[in-house]
Motif scaffolding. Sequence first.
Motif, PDB file in Angstrom:
ATOM      1  N   UNK A  86     -14.628 -15.812  -1.196  1.00 26.40           N
ATOM      2  CA  UNK A  86     -15.808 -16.376  -1.653  1.00 26.40           C
ATOM      3  C   UNK A  86     -16.112 -15.467  -3.074  1.00 26.40           C
ATOM      4  N   UNK A  87     -16.223 -16.101  -4.040  1.00 24.39           N
ATOM      5  CA  UNK A  87     -16.722 -15.449  -5.453  1.00 24.39           C
ATOM      6  C   UNK A  87     -18.258 -15.351  -5.552  1.00 24.39           C
ATOM      7  N   UNK A  88     -18.675 -14.272  -5.796  1.00 21.44           N
ATOM      8  CA  UNK A  88     -20.218 -14.403  -6.038  1.00 21.44           C
ATOM      9  C   UNK A  88     -20.638 -14.000  -7.163  1.00 21.44           C
ATOM     10  N   UNK A  89     -21.465 -14.657  -7.902  1.00 23.85           N
ATOM     11  CA  UNK A  89     -21.993 -14.588  -9.139  1.00 23.85           C
ATOM     12  C   UNK A  89     -23.531 -14.554  -9.178  1.00 23.85           C
ATOM     13  N   UNK A  90     -24.347 -13.336  -9.614  1.00 16.73           N
ATOM     14  CA  UNK A  90     -25.693 -13.263  -9.277  1.00 16.73           C
ATOM     15  C   UNK A  90     -26.412 -12.514 -10.276  1.00 16.73           C
ATOM     16  N   UNK A  91     -27.550 -12.638 -10.928  1.00 18.41           N
ATOM     17  CA  UNK A  91     -28.320 -11.946 -11.868  1.00 18.41           C
ATOM     18  C   UNK A  91     -29.431 -11.222 -11.004  1.00 18.41           C
ATOM     19  N   UNK A  92     -29.470 -10.021 -10.823  1.00 16.89           N
ATOM     20  CA  UNK A  92     -30.603  -8.996 -10.068  1.00 16.89           C
ATOM     21  C   UNK A  92     -30.783  -7.744 -10.735  1.00 16.89           C
ATOM     22  N   UNK A  93     -31.646  -7.049 -10.169  1.00 20.27           N
ATOM     23  CA  UNK A  93     -32.066  -5.829 -10.729  1.00 20.27           C
ATOM     24  C   UNK A  93     -31.536  -4.891  -9.977  1.00 20.27           C
ATOM     25  N   UNK A  94     -31.194  -5.279  -8.734  1.00 17.74           N
ATOM     26  CA  UNK A  94     -30.611  -4.176  -7.542  1.00 17.74           C
ATOM     27  C   UNK A  94     -29.173  -4.617  -7.042  1.00 17.74           C
ATOM     28  N   UNK A  95     -28.301  -4.719  -7.954  1.00 16.93           N
ATOM     29  CA  UNK A  95     -26.816  -5.019  -7.706  1.00 16.93           C
ATOM     30  C   UNK A  95     -26.207  -4.384  -6.355  1.00 16.93           C
ATOM     31  N   UNK A  96     -26.681  -3.212  -6.180  1.00 16.59           N
ATOM     32  CA  UNK A  96     -25.929  -2.521  -5.193  1.00 16.59           C
ATOM     33  C   UNK A  96     -26.316  -2.985  -3.688  1.00 16.59           C
ATOM     34  N   UNK A  97     -27.647  -3.477  -3.749  1.00 14.68           N
ATOM     35  CA  UNK A  97     -27.813  -4.213  -2.385  1.00 14.68           C
ATOM     36  C   UNK A  97     -26.964  -5.567  -2.137  1.00 14.68           C
ATOM     37  N   UNK A  98     -26.620  -6.287  -3.408  1.00 11.81           N
ATOM     38  CA  UNK A  98     -25.865  -7.441  -2.997  1.00 11.81           C
ATOM     39  C   UNK A  98     -24.263  -6.914  -2.529  1.00 11.81           C
ATOM     40  N   UNK A  99     -23.980  -6.016  -3.297  1.00  9.14           N
ATOM     41  CA  UNK A  99     -22.541  -5.265  -2.957  1.00  9.14           C
ATOM     42  C   UNK A  99     -22.550  -4.916  -1.444  1.00  9.14           C
ATOM     43  N   UNK A 100     -23.708  -3.991  -1.130  1.00  4.12           N
ATOM     44  CA  UNK A 100     -23.556  -3.511   0.415  1.00  4.12           C
ATOM     45  C   UNK A 100     -23.628  -4.704   1.189  1.00  4.12           C
ATOM     46  N   UNK A 101     -24.336  -5.717   1.015  1.00  4.18           N
ATOM     47  CA  UNK A 101     -24.096  -6.986   1.979  1.00  4.18           C
ATOM     48  C   UNK A 101     -23.057  -7.620   2.219  1.00  4.18           C
ATOM     49  N   UNK A 102     -22.452  -7.898   0.785  1.00  5.95           N
ATOM     50  CA  UNK A 102     -20.869  -8.476   0.575  1.00  5.95           C
ATOM     51  C   UNK A 102     -20.047  -7.491   1.350  1.00  5.95           C
ATOM     52  N   UNK A 103     -19.844  -6.134   1.412  1.00  7.59           N
ATOM     53  CA  UNK A 103     -18.974  -5.153   1.972  1.00  7.59           C
ATOM     54  C   UNK A 103     -19.071  -5.640   3.598  1.00  7.59           C
ATOM     55  N   UNK A 104     -20.281  -5.881   3.894  1.00  8.60           N
ATOM     56  CA  UNK A 104     -20.633  -5.950   5.447  1.00  8.60           C
ATOM     57  C   UNK A 104     -19.743  -7.324   5.970  1.00  8.60           C
ATOM     58  N   UNK A 105     -19.400  -8.089   4.942  1.00  9.11           N
ATOM     59  CA  UNK A 105     -18.798  -9.213   5.420  1.00  9.11           C
ATOM     60  C   UNK A 105     -17.234  -9.347   5.318  1.00  9.11           C
ATOM     61  N   UNK A 106     -16.752  -8.470   4.382  1.00 15.64           N
ATOM     62  CA  UNK A 106     -15.016  -8.496   4.363  1.00 15.64           C
ATOM     63  C   UNK A 106     -15.137  -7.545   3.305  1.00 15.64           C
TER      64      UNK A 106
END
Length: 88
Positions: free
Chosen positions: A49-69
């Motif tokens: 899966x490719x993710x593209x997202x604009x956010x002020x807290x990218x580390x939260x998205x990375x942490x979630x993504x890392x929990x998936x694979x």
Amino acid sequence: MRHCTMLEFKFDTQLLIEGQGLDEDEIFDYITAHFEGDCLLAVGDESLIKIHFHTNRPWEVLEYAASLGEIYDVVVENMERQEQGLQG
């Protein structure tokens, strides 16, 4: 889907998630429900899966993504700096 606003969310966050049984719709819905941001794309298949997202807290998205694979090709760019002609 929300319209992209360039400076409401500062970080352009992009990454790939490699795993098994991934579901782009579930990932899209989870990110939408749990993280503040806009311009979300979650595309791919059950193994990538490719993710593209604009956010002020990218580390939260990375942490979630890392929990998936396994995550890789991670890019986090500061769009405020880019708009000012600086490197992101």
